[in-house]
Design an enzyme around this catalytic site. Structure first.
Site, mmCIF file in Angstrom:
data_model
loop_
_atom_site.group_PDB
_atom_site.id
_atom_site.type_symbol
_atom_site.label_atom_id
_atom_site.label_comp_id
_atom_site.label_asym_id
_atom_site.label_seq_id
_atom_site.Cartn_x
_atom_site.Cartn_y
_atom_site.Cartn_z
ATOM 1 N N GLU A 1 36.914 38.658 54.208
ATOM 2 C CA GLU A 1 38.055 38.911 53.315
ATOM 3 C C GLU A 1 37.933 40.272 52.638
ATOM 4 O O GLU A 1 38.926 40.881 52.272
ATOM 5 C CB GLU A 1 38.136 37.826 52.231
ATOM 6 C CG GLU A 1 39.100 36.710 52.553
ATOM 7 C CD GLU A 1 39.387 35.774 51.378
ATOM 8 O OE1 GLU A 1 38.832 35.965 50.270
ATOM 9 O OE2 GLU A 1 40.172 34.836 51.570
ATOM 10 N N LYS B 1 50.502 31.429 54.775
ATOM 11 C CA LYS B 1 51.037 30.575 53.702
ATOM 12 C C LYS B 1 52.567 30.666 53.692
ATOM 13 O O LYS B 1 53.255 29.657 53.575
ATOM 14 C CB LYS B 1 50.497 31.027 52.342
ATOM 15 C CG LYS B 1 49.003 30.823 52.171
ATOM 16 C CD LYS B 1 48.557 31.248 50.779
ATOM 17 C CE LYS B 1 47.046 31.242 50.656
ATOM 18 N NZ LYS B 1 46.565 31.835 49.411
HETATM 19 O O1 LIG Z 1 40.733 29.435 44.168
HETATM 20 P P1 LIG Z 1 42.043 29.511 44.847
HETATM 21 O O2 LIG Z 1 43.035 30.331 44.093
HETATM 22 O O3 LIG Z 1 42.574 28.142 45.165
HETATM 23 O O4 LIG Z 1 41.854 30.269 46.209
HETATM 24 C C1 LIG Z 1 41.032 29.780 47.221
HETATM 25 C C2 LIG Z 1 40.851 30.814 48.295
HETATM 26 O O5 LIG Z 1 42.109 31.166 48.816
HETATM 27 C C3 LIG Z 1 42.211 32.572 48.930
HETATM 28 O O6 LIG Z 1 42.928 33.059 47.847
HETATM 29 C C4 LIG Z 1 42.921 32.970 50.176
HETATM 30 O O7 LIG Z 1 44.181 32.405 50.199
HETATM 31 C C5 LIG Z 1 40.786 33.032 48.872
HETATM 32 O O8 LIG Z 1 40.649 34.369 48.549
HETATM 33 C C6 LIG Z 1 40.222 32.098 47.860
HETATM 34 O O9 LIG Z 1 38.831 32.071 47.830
#
Ligand SMILES: O=P(O)(O)OC[C@H]1O[C@](O)(CO)[C@@H](O)[C@@H]1O
EC number: 5.3.1.9
Length: 447
Positions: free
Chosen positions: A289, A424
């Site tokens: 990432e 998403k």
């Molecule tokens: O803690 P959150 O906001 O649910 O995100 C979980 C994961 O999803 C992401 O935002 C990716 O969509 C990652 O960077 C992150 O670790």
């Protein structure tokens, strides 16, 4: 106390010293940029001094919350995905008995995970296992809006409330999220759950040393103070004023960028200890990432050896020469298993009698290193004295610091992840989420 040790002798081949020294200025600039806080993504640098800034009050608060769950629950489900899942999972897999789920006597609750997938059968089976069990939930989401954990929480919250009543459920649910934003914050405030805050300036993949990782690890009975202590030791060892050649994070970051420039586009994180499987999963998110953007970035892959020598070994030895390996090498095992002699020796293994299993593993490790280097696969090695909270803390901070440096050397913003939004958006469009009407129309036209 020892420190983890980075060995790059087998990584750069001829002219290694010169190559490394010519890469030093860029790494040093990257370190300066990180510490001055004037680079890309500089609003996400909260991890940089996180270990040394965790206070006694914060640790005690986490330990008290862990105790509250320990006193009430035989199982605690940590709900989260990505950075809100992988850090705790990595540490727990590394420290726990591999067969913990088969043990009848537990000194701490069994920590299970949910919200890291949308597997209907996974959730069904989890719900089934939790029936008539004393369980609790740690719901972790920085944004508080991620679909996977939100969905799992909706199901498990209902189950818990049905099993123990709404009032008791409140004693068994802890939310870890943003201080003010997101659906989870709203829900937690409305329901009156105990909450912990994920600091705004710490991105999910850098959050294992916040309550995100520390609470599930403490619930499982592990020493979060030692974990933090190890991370502090590495924070000092990789500090701003440490000379380049003595700073392992800088040397690792520089070496992998030299290799990347030379066409080694894939880094394989190798372990010879199955307990580190999920550590590699955590590492893959951290580097994937952070660096995989602007059509750049080393692809972070991983293998478990010797298991995968019997599946991926052929490719690594003989396939396209675009890979390098970083080996996590654990010096000391926790237990001792000696190979017995056998009178008949039908399996021909008497030459190993009296040796420890780990001696065989270490020779497999050495033999593999020699074979892969001979086969054109540069090899970096990270020696870990033993798998304990303290050394895992060191390893975590080492990789985080190196990731920040490496991302800046590469020239990307290592602290955002815009690419994750694409799936998403499509998923919401396909599911007809309110607000996505135009996207729904557009995506349906593609089907
Ligand atoms: O803690 P959150 O906001 O649910 O995100 C979980 C994961 O999803 C992401 O935002 C990716 O969509 C990652 O960077 C992150 O670790």
């Amino acid at each position: 106390m020892e420190t983890i040790n980075l060995n790059i002798e087998k990584a750069l081949g001829k002219g290694a010293k010169e190559q490394l020294l010519s890469a030093a200025p860029k790494a040093e600039d990257a370190i300066k940029t990180l510490h001055k806080g004037n680079g890309k993504g500089n609003d996400f640098l909260g991890w940089l001094h996180l270990p040394s800034s965790i206070s006694e009050t914060e640790l005690s608060d986490i330990e008290a919350a862990a105790k509250q769950l320990k006193d009430r629950c035989e199982i605690v489900v940590a709900i989260g995905i990505g950075g809100s899942y992988l850090g705790a999972k990595a540490v727990l897999e590394a420290l726990s008995n591999t067969f913990i789920q088969m043990q009848t006597k537990q000194s701490a609750p069994l920590v299970l995970f949910a919200g890291q997938n949308i597997g209907e059968d996974y959730l069904y089976e989890l719900q089934h296992i939790l029936q008539n069990r004393q369980f609790g939930l740690i719901n972790i989401s920085k944004s508080g809006t991620t679909t996977e954990p939100a969905l799992a929480f909706r199901l498990l919250k209902k189950q818990l409330e049905d099993q123990v009543g709404k009032n008791e459920a409140k004693n068994r649910i802890i939310a870890i999220t943003d201080a003010s934003k997101g659906a989870l914050r709203k829900l937690a405030d409305k329901e009156g759950y105990k909450t912990f805050i994920i600091p705004d300036n710490v991105g999910g993949r850098f959050s294992v040393l916040t309550p995100v990782g520390l609470l599930p690890i403490a619930v499982a009975g592990y020493d979060i103070r030692q974990l933090v202590k190890g991370a502090v030791a590495m924070e000092n060892k990789c500090g701003e004023n440490v000379p380049f050649t003595e700073n392992p994070a800088a040397v690792y970051a520089a070496t992998r960028n030299i290799l990347y420039k030379a066409g080694k586009k894939i880094e394989i994180l190798v372990n010879f200890n199955p307990k580190l499987h999920f550590f590699a999963e955590w590492w893959k998110q951290l580097y994937g990432e952070s660096e995989g953007k602007d059509h750049l970035g080393i692809y972070p892959a991983s293998v478990d050896f010797t298991t995968d020598l019997h599946s991926m070994g052929q490719w690594i030895q003989d396939g396209e020469r675009t890979i390098f390996e970083t080996v996590l090498s654990v010096k000391k095992m926790k237990y001792k298993v000696e190979i017995p002699a056998d009178e008949e020796n039908l399996d021909g293994l008497n030459f190993l009698a009296g040796k420890r299993v780990d001696e065989v593993n270490k020779m497999a490790e050495l033999g593999t290193q020699i074979a892969h280097v001979d086969g054109g696969v540069p090899n970096l090695k990270i020696e870990i004295p033993e798998i304990t909270e303290y050394y895992l803390g060191q390893l975590i901070y080492f990789f985080e610091k190196a990731c920040g440096i490496s991302g800046y050397i590469l020239g990307v913003n290592p602290f955002d992840q815009p690419g994750v939004e694409a799936y998403k958006k499509n998923m919401f469009a396909l599911l007809g989420k309110p607000g996505y009407e135009a996207e729904t129309k557009a995506i349906k036209a593609k089907l």
